[in-house]
Design a protein around this motif. Structure first.
Motif, PDB file in Angstrom:
ATOM      1  N   PRO A 411       0.811  -1.219   0.000  1.00  0.00           N
ATOM      2  CA  PRO A 411       0.000   0.000   0.000  1.00  0.00           C
ATOM      3  C   PRO A 411       0.844   1.269   0.000  1.00  0.00           C
ATOM      4  CG  PRO A 411       0.032  -0.977   2.181  1.00  0.00           C
ATOM      5  CD  PRO A 411       0.688  -1.973   1.260  1.00  0.00           C
ATOM      6  N   ALA A 412       0.287   2.305  -0.597  1.00  0.00           N
ATOM      7  CA  ALA A 412       0.893   3.632  -0.514  1.00  0.00           C
ATOM      8  C   ALA A 412       0.516   4.309   0.797  1.00  0.00           C
ATOM      9  CB  ALA A 412       0.448   4.490  -1.694  1.00  0.00           C
ATOM     10  N   TYR A 413      -0.633   3.897   1.355  1.00  0.00           N
ATOM     11  CA  TYR A 413      -1.159   4.575   2.553  1.00  0.00           C
ATOM     12  C   TYR A 413      -1.606   3.552   3.593  1.00  0.00           C
ATOM     13  CZ  TYR A 413      -1.530   8.066  -1.123  1.00  0.00           C
ATOM     14  OH  TYR A 413      -1.244   8.900  -2.177  1.00  0.00           O
ATOM     15  N   HIS A 418       0.444   9.023  13.826  1.00  0.00           N
ATOM     16  CA  HIS A 418       0.393  10.467  14.096  1.00  0.00           C
ATOM     17  C   HIS A 418      -0.771  11.112  13.370  1.00  0.00           C
ATOM     18  CE1 HIS A 418       2.599  10.292  10.319  1.00  0.00           C
ATOM     19  NE2 HIS A 418       2.668  11.605  10.216  1.00  0.00           N
ATOM     20  N   ARG A 419      -1.141  10.579  12.201  1.00  0.00           N
ATOM     21  CA  ARG A 419      -2.297  11.126  11.487  1.00  0.00           C
ATOM     22  C   ARG A 419      -3.600  10.750  12.190  1.00  0.00           C
ATOM     23  NH1 ARG A 419       0.084  15.172   9.138  1.00  0.00           N
ATOM     24  NH2 ARG A 419       1.528  14.602   7.443  1.00  0.00           N
ATOM     25  N   ASP A 451      -2.943  14.288  -4.275  1.00  0.00           N
ATOM     26  CA  ASP A 451      -3.349  15.253  -3.247  1.00  0.00           C
ATOM     27  C   ASP A 451      -3.221  14.688  -1.832  1.00  0.00           C
ATOM     28  OD1 ASP A 451      -5.344  13.383  -3.443  1.00  0.00           O
ATOM     29  OD2 ASP A 451      -7.001  14.827  -3.320  1.00  0.00           O
ATOM     30  N   ALA A 452      -2.654  13.486  -1.702  1.00  0.00           N
ATOM     31  CA  ALA A 452      -2.521  12.860  -0.382  1.00  0.00           C
ATOM     32  C   ALA A 452      -1.076  12.481  -0.083  1.00  0.00           C
ATOM     33  CB  ALA A 452      -3.410  11.630  -0.301  1.00  0.00           C
ATOM     34  N   ALA A 453      -0.130  13.139  -0.730  1.00  0.00           N
ATOM     35  CA  ALA A 453       1.284  12.795  -0.527  1.00  0.00           C
ATOM     36  C   ALA A 453       1.695  12.931   0.935  1.00  0.00           C
ATOM     37  CB  ALA A 453       2.165  13.664  -1.410  1.00  0.00           C
ATOM     38  N   ASP A 454       1.121  13.891   1.641  1.00  0.00           N
ATOM     39  CA  ASP A 454       1.486  14.103   3.042  1.00  0.00           C
ATOM     40  C   ASP A 454       1.086  12.916   3.916  1.00  0.00           C
ATOM     41  OD1 ASP A 454      -1.191  15.068   2.347  1.00  0.00           O
ATOM     42  OD2 ASP A 454      -1.372  15.665   4.439  1.00  0.00           O
ATOM     43  N   PRO A 459       6.244  10.113  10.352  1.00  0.00           N
ATOM     44  CA  PRO A 459       6.239  11.275  11.239  1.00  0.00           C
ATOM     45  C   PRO A 459       7.621  11.903  11.385  1.00  0.00           C
ATOM     46  CG  PRO A 459       6.181   9.259  12.517  1.00  0.00           C
ATOM     47  CD  PRO A 459       6.007   8.849  11.080  1.00  0.00           C
ATOM     48  N   LEU A 460       7.630  13.200  11.548  1.00  0.00           N
ATOM     49  CA  LEU A 460       8.849  13.879  11.973  1.00  0.00           C
ATOM     50  C   LEU A 460       9.111  13.528  13.429  1.00  0.00           C
ATOM     51  CD1 LEU A 460       8.164  17.358  10.319  1.00  0.00           C
ATOM     52  CD2 LEU A 460       9.586  15.485   9.430  1.00  0.00           C
ATOM     53  N   SER A 461      10.284  13.848  13.924  1.00  0.00           N
ATOM     54  CA  SER A 461      10.653  13.428  15.281  1.00  0.00           C
ATOM     55  C   SER A 461       9.657  13.910  16.328  1.00  0.00           C
ATOM     56  CB  SER A 461      12.059  13.917  15.621  1.00  0.00           C
ATOM     57  OG  SER A 461      12.134  15.331  15.520  1.00  0.00           O
TER      58      SER A 461
END
Length: 472
Positions: A411-413, A418-419, A451-454, A459-461
């Motif tokens: 999967p890509a997602y 964190h989301r 439109d969902a690349a984020d 997660p960032l630290s």
């Protein structure tokens, strides 16, 4: 009533000691905030006005044909046996037969106290309700057997945990809610008649081809081996693999502290209550074997010859690790674009995982990048990766449709922790847009969505979610 649910109940026909009949505790201001229209159609449900559906799925109104009840069961929780558990904050409304002829439970979670609440309030708050809704629907789209989410309702009431929180009710759909712990409940009481009735019901519902309890056990073992292998192939960690959370149907159930790994590490634990790593990522295969041993023990009284039963069941349980390993290798083989089995595949898979572990590579993004042919940047030791890559390419030489297979299995997602936490925080503040966006993107997890690349980024630290929590 405009809302129509075509109930066809069977569990309610079992003896009264299998459950307690009761209705939900009413709530003050039910409001429907999510409804799975596609699933409702599959279940043959004729929908009504939002206010009417909110009343039904909050438990304020009992639809025609429903037979609300709280199921009783036992279970090992983190290795310790509780002889009586049960639905402490849930009610089975009843069953329907869907468009494919499959019998499905419809259950309310967070519907109030039952005799099995054990001092709990019987309620749920919004966070765990949306978490289970999102994760279970994502799991379904990822191709993993799972319970489903039909509806989520805000109750208009406050639930008290560490802080006051908005109350909510989830409507869950399952092949059944029969658990290893259900069998343990009757076995612990030496209630052979109850055990026999449960066996007959379970066999008819899930494994009609099983002629004996031994065959039933073998079929449940096979289903659980496939399930856990699928979890491992997605970096999924259940978090509470107690025997009361292990279904006879082979579905994933209970998404309390469940999580997907970001950085690959085989001993990853997220659950705040798993202090010793009993349900860590790489121990899930061991735990499911242990759980099947508990099911086998509960089934022994149904066999005419105890010594023969123990020998037969022991053989089935001891064979399970090899089954899980075969399923795991098959699942990861597909992730590498390999459609046929060859010697050395397990080593190729495990060597890649070792490189990912050493380089702290993101689990999901590494396999997706392999699908697109640009995974080198995922690794810190690129020379080691290059050597592995050469072996992989040589193995791929005989494959005709490797990329298509990989894009369909990597999967890509995923519902990144964190989301999910961001979504819950927004929803508690009254903003449902992040939930709706996540649900929309995760409904098509194998397609790259510009439109969902984020949502594909780890997660960032400062965004890392190190712990997840049970919803009770």
């Amino acid at each position: 009533m405009t809302l129509q649910i075509p109930f066809d109940n069977s569990y309610a026909a079992l003896p009264p000691r299998f459950y307690t009949r009761q209705v939900a505790q009413p709530v003050s201001q039910p409001r429907l905030i999510a409804f799975n229209e596609a699933l409702a159609r599959d279940l043959g449900i004729a929908t009504g006005a939002p206010e009417e559906m909110a009343a039904v799925f909050a438990g304020n109104a009992v639809p025609d044909g429903a037979a609300p009840l709280a199921q009783v069961y036992a279970g090992h929780q983190f290795g310790g046996f509780s002889p009586q558990l049960g639905d402490g904050r849930a009610l089975l409304l009843g069953e329907v037969v869907d468009g494919q002829g499959r019998r499905r439970d419809i259950q309310l979670k967070g519907s109030g106290q039952t005799p099995y609440s054990r001092m709990g309030d019987g309620r749920a708050w919004l966070g765990p309700v949306l978490r289970e809704y999102l994760l279970s629907e994502a799991m379904h789209k990822l191709g993993v057997p799972t319970t489903r989410a039909l509806a989520a309702v805000l109750t208009g009431e406050t639930v008290y945990r560490e802080t006051p929180l908005p109350g909510a009710v989830l409507t869950r759909v399952a092949a059944s809610h029969i658990r290893v712990g259900t069998f343990q409940y009757f076995a612990a009481r030496r209630d052979v008649d109850g055990l026999q009735a449960l066996y007959v019901h379970t066999r008819a519902r899930h494994y009609p081809q099983a002629q004996t309890p031994a065959e039933l056990l073998e079929m449940v073992i096979a289903a659980q081996a496939r399930l856990v292998a699928k979890w491992l192939s997605l970096g999924f960690i259940h978090g509470v693999m107690n025997t009361d959370n292990t279904t006879l149907s082979g579905e994933t159930i209970d998404y309390g502290p469940a999580a997907y790994m970001d950085i690959y590490h085989p001993v990853t634990v997220y659950s705040s209550i798993d202090a010793h790593g009993r349900y860590a990522y790489d121990n899930q295969a061991n735990v499911i074997v242990w759980n099947m041993a508990q099911l086998a023990t509960a089934l022994v009284p149904l066999m005419p010859d105890t010594d023969s039963a123990i020998a037969k069941f022991t053989h089935a349980v001891h064979a399970m690790p090899a089954q899980i390993e075969a399923e795991r290798v098959a699942a990861f083989r597909a992730k590498l674009g390999l459609s046929d089995a060859k010697d050395g595949d397990a080593a190729l898979i495990d060597d890649l995982l070792a490189l990912m572990h050493a380089g702290q590579a993101d689990f999901t993004n590494t396999f997706r990048a392999l699908s697109h042919g640009n995974a080198r940047d995922q690794f810190t030791d690129r020379e080691a990766y290059d050597a592995w890559h050469a072996r992989w390419q040589a193995r791929l030489a005989s494959e005709d449709a490797a990329q298509a297979l990989m894009l369909a299995t990597n999967p890509a997602y995923i519902p990144r922790n964190h989301r999910v936490e961001e979504m819950i925080k927004a929803a508690v503040g009254g903003d449902m847009a992040p939930f709706e966006r996540l649900l929309r993107v995760l409904s098509d997890p194998f397609t790259d969505q510009p439109d969902a690349a984020d949502l594909a980024q780890p997660p960032l630290s400062h965004e890392v979610v190190a712990q997840t929590f049970c919803g009770t």
